[in-house]
Design a protein around this motif. Structure first.
Motif, PDB file in Angstrom:
ATOM      1  N   PRO A 104      11.208   8.504  -4.498  1.00 43.80           N
ATOM      2  CA  PRO A 104      11.050   8.581  -3.046  1.00 43.80           C
ATOM      3  C   PRO A 104      12.229   9.314  -2.413  1.00 43.80           C
ATOM      4  CG  PRO A 104      11.702   6.373  -3.701  1.00 43.80           C
ATOM      5  CD  PRO A 104      11.430   7.131  -4.960  1.00 43.80           C
ATOM      6  N   LYS A 105      11.962  10.118  -1.385  1.00 49.83           N
ATOM      7  CA  LYS A 105      13.015  10.861  -0.704  1.00 49.83           C
ATOM      8  C   LYS A 105      13.945   9.899   0.009  1.00 49.83           C
ATOM      9  CE  LYS A 105      13.770  14.544   2.679  1.00 49.83           C
ATOM     10  NZ  LYS A 105      13.119  15.481   3.637  1.00 49.83           N
TER      11      LYS A 105
ATOM     12  N   TYR B 111       8.796  -1.673   6.833  1.00 48.69           N
ATOM     13  CA  TYR B 111      10.078  -1.713   6.136  1.00 48.69           C
ATOM     14  C   TYR B 111      11.142  -2.476   6.933  1.00 48.69           C
ATOM     15  CZ  TYR B 111       7.628   1.982   3.681  1.00 48.69           C
ATOM     16  OH  TYR B 111       6.678   2.694   2.994  1.00 48.69           O
TER      17      TYR B 111
ATOM     18  N   SER C  60       8.663   1.161  -4.783  1.00 48.37           N
ATOM     19  CA  SER C  60       9.923   1.901  -4.841  1.00 48.37           C
ATOM     20  C   SER C  60      10.463   2.247  -3.452  1.00 48.37           C
ATOM     21  CB  SER C  60       9.752   3.180  -5.667  1.00 48.37           C
ATOM     22  OG  SER C  60       8.748   4.017  -5.111  1.00 48.37           O
ATOM     23  N   VAL C  61       9.582   2.505  -2.481  1.00 45.15           N
ATOM     24  CA  VAL C  61      10.042   2.829  -1.127  1.00 45.15           C
ATOM     25  C   VAL C  61      10.611   1.577  -0.459  1.00 45.15           C
ATOM     26  CG1 VAL C  61       9.375   3.728   1.132  1.00 45.15           C
ATOM     27  CG2 VAL C  61       8.368   4.703  -0.934  1.00 45.15           C
ATOM     28  N   GLU C  62       9.961   0.450  -0.664  1.00 44.48           N
ATOM     29  CA  GLU C  62      10.480  -0.805  -0.132  1.00 44.48           C
ATOM     30  C   GLU C  62      11.831  -1.144  -0.765  1.00 44.48           C
ATOM     31  OE1 GLU C  62       6.594  -3.487   0.960  1.00 44.48           O
ATOM     32  OE2 GLU C  62       6.917  -3.007  -1.170  1.00 44.48           O
TER      33      GLU C  62
ATOM     34  N   GLN D 136      13.980   0.954  -1.922  1.00 43.38           N
ATOM     35  CA  GLN D 136      14.953   1.879  -1.355  1.00 43.38           C
ATOM     36  C   GLN D 136      15.448   1.385   0.003  1.00 43.38           C
ATOM     37  OE1 GLN D 136      13.746   5.673   0.678  1.00 43.38           O
ATOM     38  NE2 GLN D 136      14.499   6.580  -1.212  1.00 43.38           N
ATOM     39  N   HIS D 137      14.524   0.961   0.861  1.00 40.05           N
ATOM     40  CA  HIS D 137      14.912   0.443   2.172  1.00 40.05           C
ATOM     41  C   HIS D 137      15.732  -0.834   2.031  1.00 40.05           C
ATOM     42  CE1 HIS D 137      12.055   3.314   3.856  1.00 40.05           C
ATOM     43  NE2 HIS D 137      12.498   2.996   5.062  1.00 40.05           N
TER      44      HIS D 137
ATOM     45  N   ASN E 225      16.405   5.896  -8.694  1.00 45.78           N
ATOM     46  CA  ASN E 225      15.485   6.798  -8.004  1.00 45.78           C
ATOM     47  C   ASN E 225      16.158   7.681  -6.963  1.00 45.78           C
ATOM     48  OD1 ASN E 225      13.012   6.258  -9.269  1.00 45.78           O
ATOM     49  ND2 ASN E 225      12.685   4.420  -8.032  1.00 45.78           N
TER      50      ASN E 225
END
Length: 211
Positions: A21-22, A39, A57-59, A61-62, A146
Motif C-alpha cells: 500500500p502507498k 481508518y 495491510s492498509v489498516e 499501515q494506518h 510493506n
C-alpha cells in the motif's frame, strides 16, 4: 518456544507479501482523526486488540504509522516503562505481565511493550496470549515491511523510532555482523546496514518535525 523461534515465525510472512500500500503520512494523519473514516484510530485499535488477524495491510499501515499522530504514548524514558524493562531484565515475568498489560492498555501498538509481553507469555506457557500478541507484532512489522523494499534511500523501510528499528532488524535476521552508516535527513535518519555486498536501508522517521 524460544526467542529465535519467535523471530522465525515473524519472518515467515515476508516471503508472501502482495502489493504494497502507498504510504501517505498526511492522509494517515487525516484518516485516523476522522471518526467517520474506516481508518479512524479508535476503530482500528478496537479491532487490533480483539482480532488482529482481521486487519488488512492498509489498516495495519494506518495503525502503525498513525501512532506518530496520537497523544499520550508510552515513553521509553518514563518511569512505568523503566519498571517494565527492569522486571524483564530480572526475568520477573509475573511483573512483566502485570506492568506490561497496564502500558499495553495505554499504548496498544507499542512494539517494545508487545514484545516484552510476548516473551513473558512464552516463559509462562500462556499459549493463548502468546499467539494473540504474536499476531499483533506480526501485523505491525508487516506494515514496516510493506513501507519499502530496503534497497535504496528512496525505497527504505520506514520505522517510527529507533526501538522499532532494532525489533525490525531482528525480524529481518540482521545481526551484529552488519555495520551501520547513518545519513541525517530533514524528516529523519537513513540507516544503511551493510555486510559484504548487502545493503539494507531503514529510515527512522522524525514526523514531529514536519507535521
Amino acid at each position: 518456544m524460544n526467542y529465535k523461534i519467535i523471530i522465525f515465525l515473524l519472518f515467515l510472512p515476508f516471503f508472501a507479501l502482495g502489493q504494497k500500500p502507498k504510504l501517505d503520512f498526511k492522509s494517515i494523519e487525516k484518516n485516523i482523526s476522522n471518526s467517520g473514516s474506516p481508518y479512524y484510530y479508535e476503530k482500528l485499535v478496537f479491532k487490533f486488540k480483539g482480532l488482529p488477524k482481521s486487519l488488512d495491510s492498509v489498516e495495519a499501515q494506518h495503525l502503525y504509522y498513525g501512532r506518530n499522530f496520537i497523544k499520550n504514548k508510552v515513553s521509553q524514558t518514563g518511569d512505568e516503562f523503566k519498571s517494565l524493562a527492569e522486571a524483564f531484565k530480572n526475568n520477573n515475568f509475573a511483573d512483566c505481565i502485570r506492568l506490561g498489560k497496564t502500558l499495553y492498555n495505554k499504548d496498544p501498538t507499542n512494539l517494545d511493550v508487545i514484545l516484552i509481553l510476548l516473551r513473558a507469555y512464552d516463559q509462562t506457557k500462556d499459549v493463548g496470549n502468546f499467539s494473540h500478541h504474536l499476531s499483533q507484532l506480526r501485523l505491525l512489522t508487516d506494515a514496516i515491511k510493506n513501507s519499502g523494499d530496503g534497497k535504496s534511500d528512496k525505497t527504505a523501510f520506514k520505522v517510527n523510532n529507533v526501538g522499532d528499528e532494532y525489533i525490525f532488524l531482528n525480524v529481518m535476521n540482521i545481526g551484529q555482523d552488519y555495520k551501520r552508516v547513518s545519513q541525517p535527513l530533514r524528516d529523519g535518519v537513513i540507516d544503511i546496514w551493510e555486510k559484504e555486498d548487502i545493503k539494507i536501508y531503514i529510515k527512522v522517521l522524525y514526523l514531529d518535525l514536519i507535521f
